[in-house]
Design a protein around this motif. Structure first.
Motif, short mmCIF file in Angstrom:
data_model
loop_
_atom_site.label_atom_id
_atom_site.label_comp_id
_atom_site.label_asym_id
_atom_site.label_seq_id
_atom_site.Cartn_x
_atom_site.Cartn_y
_atom_site.Cartn_z
N VAL A 142 0.84 -1.20 0.00
CA VAL A 142 0.00 0.00 0.00
C VAL A 142 0.88 1.25 0.00
CG1 VAL A 142 -1.71 1.30 1.32
CG2 VAL A 142 -1.91 -1.18 1.12
N VAL A 143 1.91 1.26 0.85
CA VAL A 143 2.81 2.41 0.92
C VAL A 143 3.57 2.56 -0.39
CG1 VAL A 143 4.78 3.42 2.14
CG2 VAL A 143 3.00 2.24 3.42
N LEU A 144 3.95 1.44 -1.01
CA LEU A 144 4.66 1.50 -2.29
C LEU A 144 3.78 2.07 -3.40
CD1 LEU A 144 7.24 0.84 -3.83
CD2 LEU A 144 6.32 -1.44 -4.23
N ILE A 145 2.52 1.68 -3.43
CA ILE A 145 1.61 2.23 -4.44
C ILE A 145 1.39 3.72 -4.22
CG2 ILE A 145 -0.79 2.16 -5.25
CD1 ILE A 145 -0.66 -0.90 -4.79
N ILE B 52 2.31 6.80 -6.84
CA ILE B 52 1.33 7.81 -7.22
C ILE B 52 1.85 9.20 -6.87
CG2 ILE B 52 -0.98 8.70 -6.70
CD1 ILE B 52 -1.86 5.75 -6.41
N LEU B 53 2.49 9.33 -5.69
CA LEU B 53 3.06 10.63 -5.31
C LEU B 53 4.17 11.04 -6.26
CD1 LEU B 53 3.22 10.32 -1.42
CD2 LEU B 53 1.84 11.92 -2.73
N ALA B 54 4.99 10.10 -6.68
CA ALA B 54 6.09 10.43 -7.59
C ALA B 54 5.55 10.94 -8.92
CB ALA B 54 6.98 9.20 -7.81
N LEU B 55 4.56 10.25 -9.48
CA LEU B 55 3.98 10.68 -10.75
C LEU B 55 3.26 12.02 -10.60
CD1 LEU B 55 2.66 7.25 -12.06
CD2 LEU B 55 4.69 8.51 -12.81
N SER B 56 2.57 12.21 -9.49
CA SER B 56 1.87 13.48 -9.26
C SER B 56 2.86 14.63 -9.11
CB SER B 56 1.00 13.38 -8.01
OG SER B 56 0.07 12.35 -8.13
N LEU B 57 3.95 14.37 -8.42
CA LEU B 57 4.97 15.40 -8.22
C LEU B 57 5.59 15.80 -9.55
CD1 LEU B 57 6.41 17.04 -6.02
CD2 LEU B 57 8.04 15.18 -5.81
N ILE B 58 5.84 14.84 -10.40
CA ILE B 58 6.38 15.14 -11.74
C ILE B 58 5.39 15.98 -12.52
CG2 ILE B 58 7.00 14.11 -13.95
CD1 ILE B 58 8.16 11.75 -12.33
N ALA B 59 4.12 15.61 -12.48
CA ALA B 59 3.09 16.33 -13.23
C ALA B 59 2.94 17.76 -12.73
CB ALA B 59 1.76 15.60 -13.14
N VAL B 60 2.93 17.97 -11.42
CA VAL B 60 2.75 19.31 -10.86
C VAL B 60 3.95 20.19 -11.18
CG1 VAL B 60 2.57 20.58 -8.68
CG2 VAL B 60 1.15 18.59 -9.06
N VAL B 61 5.14 19.64 -11.12
CA VAL B 61 6.33 20.43 -11.43
C VAL B 61 6.32 20.83 -12.91
CG1 VAL B 61 8.85 20.31 -11.65
CG2 VAL B 61 7.75 19.55 -9.55
N LEU B 62 5.90 19.92 -13.78
CA LEU B 62 5.87 20.25 -15.20
C LEU B 62 4.77 21.26 -15.55
CD1 LEU B 62 6.55 16.77 -16.85
CD2 LEU B 62 8.08 18.74 -16.70
N CYS C 62 8.16 11.31 3.21
CA CYS C 62 7.64 10.46 4.29
C CYS C 62 7.46 9.01 3.84
CB CYS C 62 6.32 11.02 4.81
SG CYS C 62 6.50 12.56 5.72
N THR C 63 6.92 8.82 2.64
CA THR C 63 6.77 7.45 2.14
C THR C 63 8.12 6.81 1.84
OG1 THR C 63 6.41 8.26 -0.11
CG2 THR C 63 4.45 7.79 1.21
N LEU D 144 9.25 3.33 3.54
CA LEU D 144 9.71 2.18 2.76
C LEU D 144 11.11 1.74 3.18
CD1 LEU D 144 8.37 3.08 -0.79
CD2 LEU D 144 7.63 1.19 0.67
N THR D 145 11.95 2.69 3.56
CA THR D 145 13.29 2.34 4.05
C THR D 145 13.21 1.57 5.35
OG1 THR D 145 14.19 4.32 2.99
CG2 THR D 145 15.53 3.29 4.69
N ILE D 146 12.31 1.98 6.22
CA ILE D 146 12.12 1.27 7.50
C ILE D 146 11.61 -0.15 7.25
CG2 ILE D 146 10.75 1.24 9.62
CD1 ILE D 146 10.95 4.34 9.57
N PHE D 147 10.65 -0.29 6.33
CA PHE D 147 10.16 -1.63 5.98
C PHE D 147 11.28 -2.51 5.43
CE2 PHE D 147 5.59 0.01 5.23
CZ PHE D 147 5.24 -0.29 6.53
N ALA D 148 12.10 -1.95 4.58
CA ALA D 148 13.20 -2.72 4.00
C ALA D 148 14.21 -3.13 5.06
CB ALA D 148 13.88 -1.92 2.89
N ALA D 149 14.47 -2.26 6.02
CA ALA D 149 15.43 -2.59 7.08
C ALA D 149 14.89 -3.69 7.98
CB ALA D 149 15.75 -1.34 7.90
N GLU D 150 13.59 -3.68 8.23
CA GLU D 150 12.99 -4.73 9.07
C GLU D 150 13.00 -6.08 8.35
OE1 GLU D 150 9.12 -3.33 10.06
OE2 GLU D 150 9.86 -1.94 11.59
N ASN D 151 12.77 -6.06 7.03
CA ASN D 151 12.74 -7.31 6.27
C ASN D 151 14.14 -7.88 6.04
OD1 ASN D 151 9.98 -7.20 6.12
ND2 ASN D 151 9.95 -6.26 4.09
#
Length: 121
Positions: free
Chosen positions: A4-7, A11-21, A62-63, A67-74
């Motif tokens: 869920v956090v990855l999705i 979405i945030l990455a694509l939105s950020l690209i769109a808003v900057v453009l 924040c995401t 995700l870094t915390i999840f990766a460190a736990e796994n």
């Protein structure tokens, strides 16, 4: 939860690209040129797109941290090679390359049979 956090992150990455453009250009690169509008007054006018950009950027960071915390736990101290289940081959002494004896590693000494400078007979 991680998916869920990855999705949301994607979405945030694509939105950020769109808003900057979508934002209008302020002129030359790194704030140079452009007639002195926002670069000369000390603080540019905060537009709605600028506020949305900041909001998306903070959420993206924040995401990323989540995700870094999840990766460190796994990770739990294991290696990717450990997860494959393949054991590396044991090295035998016969597999090692042959090393010449210590005398063969040194340059020839002047006392050897061959003269260093050829003599004219």
């Amino acid at each position: 939860m991680e998916n869920v956090v990855l999705i949301i992150h994607l979405i945030l990455a694509l939105s950020l690209i769109a808003v900057v453009l979508m934002q209008r250009s302020e002129g030359g690169g790194l704030g140079m040129g452009g007639g002195g509008g926002g670069a000369m007054t000390g603080r540019a006018a905060a537009t709605a797109l600028g506020k949305v950009t900041w909001l998306l950027a903070i959420a993206f960071i924040c995401t990323s941290i989540t995700l870094t915390i999840f990766a460190a736990e796994n990770a739990s101290g294991s290696s990717v090679v450990d997860r494959l289940g393949i054991t590396p081959p044991a090295l035998n002494e016969s597999d090692a390359p042959a090393v010449p004896e210590g005398d063969l590693l040194l340059p020839p000494s002047p006392d050897d049979n061959a003269p260093l400078v050829p003599t004219a007979d």
